[in-house]
Structures are given as structure tokens and as C-alpha cells.
Design a protein around this motif. Structure first.
Motif, mmCIF file in Angstrom:
data_model
loop_
_atom_site.group_PDB
_atom_site.id
_atom_site.type_symbol
_atom_site.label_atom_id
_atom_site.label_comp_id
_atom_site.label_asym_id
_atom_site.label_seq_id
_atom_site.Cartn_x
_atom_site.Cartn_y
_atom_site.Cartn_z
ATOM 1 N N SER A 10 160.563 -18.756 153.135
ATOM 2 C CA SER A 10 161.188 -19.925 153.747
ATOM 3 C C SER A 10 161.520 -19.609 155.195
ATOM 4 O O SER A 10 161.745 -18.453 155.566
ATOM 5 C CB SER A 10 162.452 -20.337 152.983
ATOM 6 O OG SER A 10 163.389 -19.277 152.950
ATOM 7 N N VAL A 11 161.551 -20.639 156.005
ATOM 8 C CA VAL A 11 161.808 -20.477 157.432
ATOM 9 C C VAL A 11 163.295 -20.229 157.665
ATOM 10 O O VAL A 11 164.151 -20.900 157.093
ATOM 11 C CB VAL A 11 161.356 -21.730 158.204
ATOM 12 C CG1 VAL A 11 161.727 -21.620 159.678
ATOM 13 C CG2 VAL A 11 159.846 -21.931 158.040
ATOM 14 N N ARG A 12 163.580 -19.268 158.536
ATOM 15 C CA ARG A 12 164.971 -18.945 158.886
ATOM 16 C C ARG A 12 165.298 -19.447 160.292
ATOM 17 O O ARG A 12 164.401 -19.573 161.137
ATOM 18 C CB ARG A 12 165.175 -17.427 158.781
ATOM 19 C CG ARG A 12 165.093 -16.933 157.336
ATOM 20 C CD ARG A 12 164.761 -15.474 157.239
ATOM 21 N NE ARG A 12 163.367 -15.217 157.601
ATOM 22 C CZ ARG A 12 162.756 -14.059 157.367
ATOM 23 N NH1 ARG A 12 163.403 -13.064 156.788
ATOM 24 N NH2 ARG A 12 161.491 -13.891 157.735
ATOM 25 N N ASP A 13 166.563 -19.695 160.528
ATOM 26 C CA ASP A 13 166.952 -20.354 161.776
ATOM 27 C C ASP A 13 166.591 -19.546 163.015
ATOM 28 O O ASP A 13 166.219 -20.112 164.050
ATOM 29 C CB ASP A 13 168.443 -20.694 161.770
ATOM 30 C CG ASP A 13 169.325 -19.469 161.559
ATOM 31 O OD1 ASP A 13 168.777 -18.366 161.345
ATOM 32 O OD2 ASP A 13 170.555 -19.626 161.620
ATOM 33 N N TYR A 14 166.659 -18.213 162.952
ATOM 34 C CA TYR A 14 166.385 -17.402 164.129
ATOM 35 C C TYR A 14 164.883 -17.282 164.429
ATOM 36 O O TYR A 14 164.501 -16.646 165.421
ATOM 37 C CB TYR A 14 166.987 -15.996 163.978
ATOM 38 C CG TYR A 14 166.535 -15.227 162.751
ATOM 39 C CD1 TYR A 14 165.330 -14.523 162.745
ATOM 40 C CD2 TYR A 14 167.330 -15.201 161.606
ATOM 41 C CE1 TYR A 14 164.920 -13.812 161.632
ATOM 42 C CE2 TYR A 14 166.917 -14.498 160.493
ATOM 43 C CZ TYR A 14 165.726 -13.790 160.514
ATOM 44 O OH TYR A 14 165.329 -13.085 159.399
ATOM 45 N N LEU A 49 155.771 -25.229 161.307
ATOM 46 C CA LEU A 49 156.826 -25.104 160.306
ATOM 47 C C LEU A 49 158.162 -25.268 161.005
ATOM 48 O O LEU A 49 158.332 -24.873 162.161
ATOM 49 C CB LEU A 49 156.775 -23.728 159.624
ATOM 50 C CG LEU A 49 155.641 -23.473 158.639
ATOM 51 C CD1 LEU A 49 155.628 -22.014 158.213
ATOM 52 C CD2 LEU A 49 155.741 -24.385 157.421
ATOM 53 N N ARG A 50 159.140 -25.869 160.268
ATOM 54 C CA ARG A 50 160.460 -26.108 160.835
ATOM 55 C C ARG A 50 161.530 -25.513 159.933
ATOM 56 O O ARG A 50 161.249 -25.082 158.828
ATOM 57 C CB ARG A 50 160.691 -27.617 161.024
ATOM 58 C CG ARG A 50 159.739 -28.252 162.040
ATOM 59 C CD ARG A 50 159.952 -29.752 162.180
ATOM 60 N NE ARG A 50 159.190 -30.325 163.288
ATOM 61 C CZ ARG A 50 157.907 -30.642 163.224
ATOM 62 N NH1 ARG A 50 157.237 -30.485 162.076
ATOM 63 N NH2 ARG A 50 157.290 -31.136 164.280
ATOM 64 N N ILE A 51 162.745 -25.507 160.429
ATOM 65 C CA ILE A 51 163.865 -24.920 159.697
ATOM 66 C C ILE A 51 163.981 -25.543 158.312
ATOM 67 O O ILE A 51 163.913 -26.767 158.164
ATOM 68 C CB ILE A 51 165.187 -25.092 160.486
ATOM 69 C CG1 ILE A 51 166.333 -24.359 159.772
ATOM 70 C CG2 ILE A 51 165.495 -26.550 160.710
ATOM 71 C CD1 ILE A 51 166.185 -22.881 159.767
ATOM 72 N N GLY A 52 164.123 -24.699 157.308
ATOM 73 C CA GLY A 52 164.268 -25.166 155.937
ATOM 74 C C GLY A 52 162.963 -25.318 155.186
ATOM 75 O O GLY A 52 162.977 -25.457 153.956
ATOM 76 N N VAL A 79 158.746 -23.070 164.309
ATOM 77 C CA VAL A 79 158.641 -21.615 164.228
ATOM 78 C C VAL A 79 157.865 -21.088 165.432
ATOM 79 O O VAL A 79 156.785 -21.582 165.760
ATOM 80 C CB VAL A 79 157.946 -21.192 162.918
ATOM 81 C CG1 VAL A 79 157.654 -19.696 162.921
ATOM 82 C CG2 VAL A 79 158.814 -21.554 161.721
ATOM 83 N N ASN A 80 158.423 -20.081 166.073
ATOM 84 C CA ASN A 80 157.777 -19.469 167.226
ATOM 85 C C ASN A 80 156.427 -18.887 166.821
ATOM 86 O O ASN A 80 156.281 -18.289 165.754
ATOM 87 C CB ASN A 80 158.677 -18.364 167.788
ATOM 88 C CG ASN A 80 158.142 -17.773 169.071
ATOM 89 O OD1 ASN A 80 157.190 -16.993 169.059
ATOM 90 N ND2 ASN A 80 158.762 -18.131 170.183
ATOM 91 N N ASN A 81 155.421 -19.051 167.670
ATOM 92 C CA ASN A 81 154.076 -18.594 167.340
ATOM 93 C C ASN A 81 154.018 -17.112 166.982
ATOM 94 O O ASN A 81 153.248 -16.703 166.103
ATOM 95 C CB ASN A 81 153.131 -18.874 168.513
ATOM 96 C CG ASN A 81 152.867 -20.348 168.709
ATOM 97 O OD1 ASN A 81 153.768 -21.109 169.013
ATOM 98 N ND2 ASN A 81 151.630 -20.767 168.525
ATOM 99 N N ALA A 82 154.802 -16.294 167.656
ATOM 100 C CA ALA A 82 154.770 -14.860 167.405
ATOM 101 C C ALA A 82 155.280 -14.508 166.008
ATOM 102 O O ALA A 82 154.905 -13.469 165.454
ATOM 103 C CB ALA A 82 155.597 -14.124 168.462
ATOM 104 N N ILE A 83 156.118 -15.368 165.426
ATOM 105 C CA ILE A 83 156.672 -15.093 164.095
ATOM 106 C C ILE A 83 155.580 -15.077 163.039
ATOM 107 O O ILE A 83 155.648 -14.331 162.057
ATOM 108 C CB ILE A 83 157.750 -16.137 163.744
ATOM 109 C CG1 ILE A 83 158.919 -16.044 164.728
ATOM 110 C CG2 ILE A 83 158.246 -15.965 162.313
ATOM 111 C CD1 ILE A 83 159.658 -14.713 164.690
ATOM 112 N N TYR A 84 154.537 -15.872 163.230
ATOM 113 C CA TYR A 84 153.464 -15.929 162.231
ATOM 114 C C TYR A 84 152.752 -14.584 162.088
ATOM 115 O O TYR A 84 152.280 -14.227 161.006
ATOM 116 C CB TYR A 84 152.468 -17.030 162.580
ATOM 117 C CG TYR A 84 153.033 -18.421 162.454
ATOM 118 C CD1 TYR A 84 153.076 -19.053 161.206
ATOM 119 C CD2 TYR A 84 153.527 -19.095 163.556
ATOM 120 C CE1 TYR A 84 153.603 -20.337 161.075
ATOM 121 C CE2 TYR A 84 154.059 -20.377 163.425
ATOM 122 C CZ TYR A 84 154.091 -20.987 162.196
ATOM 123 O OH TYR A 84 154.616 -22.243 162.068
ATOM 124 N N ALA A 85 152.680 -13.828 163.177
ATOM 125 C CA ALA A 85 152.091 -12.484 163.095
ATOM 126 C C ALA A 85 152.934 -11.592 162.191
ATOM 127 O O ALA A 85 152.397 -10.757 161.443
ATOM 128 C CB ALA A 85 151.967 -11.876 164.484
#
Length: 209
Positions: free
Chosen positions: A78-82, A137-140, A90-96
Motif C-alpha cells: 500500500s502507498v505510504r504518505d512519505y 498511485l496515490r495515498i491509500g 507516488v514519486n517516480n523514484a519510489i517505484y524503483a
């Protein structure tokens, strides 16, 4: 050196048509190119996929559906707020990082422990990563990270990553990665026989389940 780290000369290629979502380029080794919309193609691949996986011993296995464990490893997250950027996605770098987490989980399931590889003086390092962003993707949001080893050569392991939103299976991301086996001097070497055997045993088990 982790599955996400880049040896000298390694590059990350990010394909994205979502420029407004705030692509952040952390280093000169990361390149951003215009992407295309692969939403329909990825949905079709999720419903009906038939791909041949080759092992070092020339065994062949047909993976007919990426929703099961026929070679695919599913992780629900699940997506987290940070993990958000200034645009609320969701920041693009998070997907990596999602993909890195999935690779490590899959390797553990196969029976290949990254810490054990490091202790032996070797390393499994990411040499390239290609990401196609399809939807944000968005929060939650909850999502499934679905991945597999799509091929293996003498010194390299090829990974495929798919992300789908829960519960409607909306395609979010399609990514491909290559990890190379390195010796203590960070030079590519053949993947040890014991690890190849674990990979083949895993495929046999999944093919028969």
C-alpha cells in the motif's frame, strides 16, 4: 552492493509520458525519455500471458497466466504518505524501490539469499532498469507487485515487474531489470552452479503446482 545499486557505467532509463507528475533525476546515471501508453497491452498480458523461460540447463517452461504462481511472485503493498511528491502521486523514484523489494523477495523464495552472496565475496548488482509508467498511485492505494525472472544467461538475471492497482487490476507500471553477478573485483562472472540449480528447481516446482 544490493540489487538496486549500480556498478560503474550502469544506467537507469525511465520512460514516462507523465512529466507533470514531477520526475526527479537523482544522478547523471538516470535518463528520462518520453514514454508511450501501454495500458491496454499490459491488461491483456495480465489476462493471458504465455512466455518461455530458459534456464542454464535448457529446460523450458510455459507461464500462461501472471495472476498465479506460475513463475510469478505476488506481493501486496500500500502507498505510504512519505512516498508522495508535490503533485499528490507516488514519486517516480519510489517505484524503483518497489521493484527492488520485489526482486529480493523473489530471490528469497527461490532460495537465493543476497546476504549469503555478499559473504562469499560476490555481488548481484543492478546493471539497468527500464520503467514504463502507465498510471499513477496515490495515498491509500493498495496494489499488487507481480514479478518473475524472465531469463538467465551465464552471468545475468533478467527480471520482469508488473504493478496493478487493487481491486480493479488497473495497470500501473511495467518494468524490466538486469542484474549481473560480480566477483570481489566487481567484474562479471558466471552464476555459480548451486544458484542455477535452485532457479531450475523453483521453475519445476511452479510448473507442477
Amino acid at each position: 552492493m544490493s540489487l538496486l545499486s549500480l556498478p560503474y557505467g550502469g544506467h537507469v532509463i525511465i520512460l514516462s509520458s507523465r512529466v507533470p507528475y514531477g520526475i526527479q533525476v537523482p544522478s547523471s546515471n538516470v535518463h528520462v525519455f518520453p514514454g508511450t501508453n501501454h495500458r491496454q497491452q499490459l491488461r491483456l498480458r495480465s489476462r493471458s500471458l504465455k512466455t518461455t523461460i530458459r534456464s542454464s540447463n535448457n529446460f523450458e517452461f510455459d507461464l500462461k497466466d501472471c495472476k498465479g504462481m506460475k513463475g510469478y511472485h505476488d506481493i501486496e503493498l500500500s502507498v505510504r504518505d512519505y512516498e508522495m511528491d508535490q503533485y499528490g502521486v507516488v514519486n517516480n523514484a519510489i517505484y524503483a524501490k518497489y521493484c527492488q523489494h520485489g526482486r529480493q523477495q523473489l530471490m528469497e523464495k527461490i532460495g537465493i539469499n543476497i546476504a549469503t552472496i555478499t559473504q562469499s565475496g560476490n555481488a548481484l548488482a543492478l546493471s539497468d532498469l527500464v520503467i514504463k509508467y502507465i498510471a499513477p498511485l496515490r495515498i491509500g492505494d493498495k496494489f499488487t507487485l507481480r514479478m518473475r525472472i524472465s531469463d538467465m544467461s551465464a552471468a545475468r538475471i533478467y527480471f520482469e515487474h508488473l504493478i496493478f492497482k487493487i481491486p480493479n487490476e488497473e495497470p500501473i507500471l511495467d518494468a524490466r531489470a538486469t542484474a549481473v553477478w560480480l566477483d570481489k573485483d566487481y567484474r562479471p562472472v558466471r552464476i555459480p552452479t548451486e544458484y542455477r540449480s535452485k532457479y531450475v528447481q523453483f521453475l519445476r516446482h511452479e510448473d507442477g503446482s
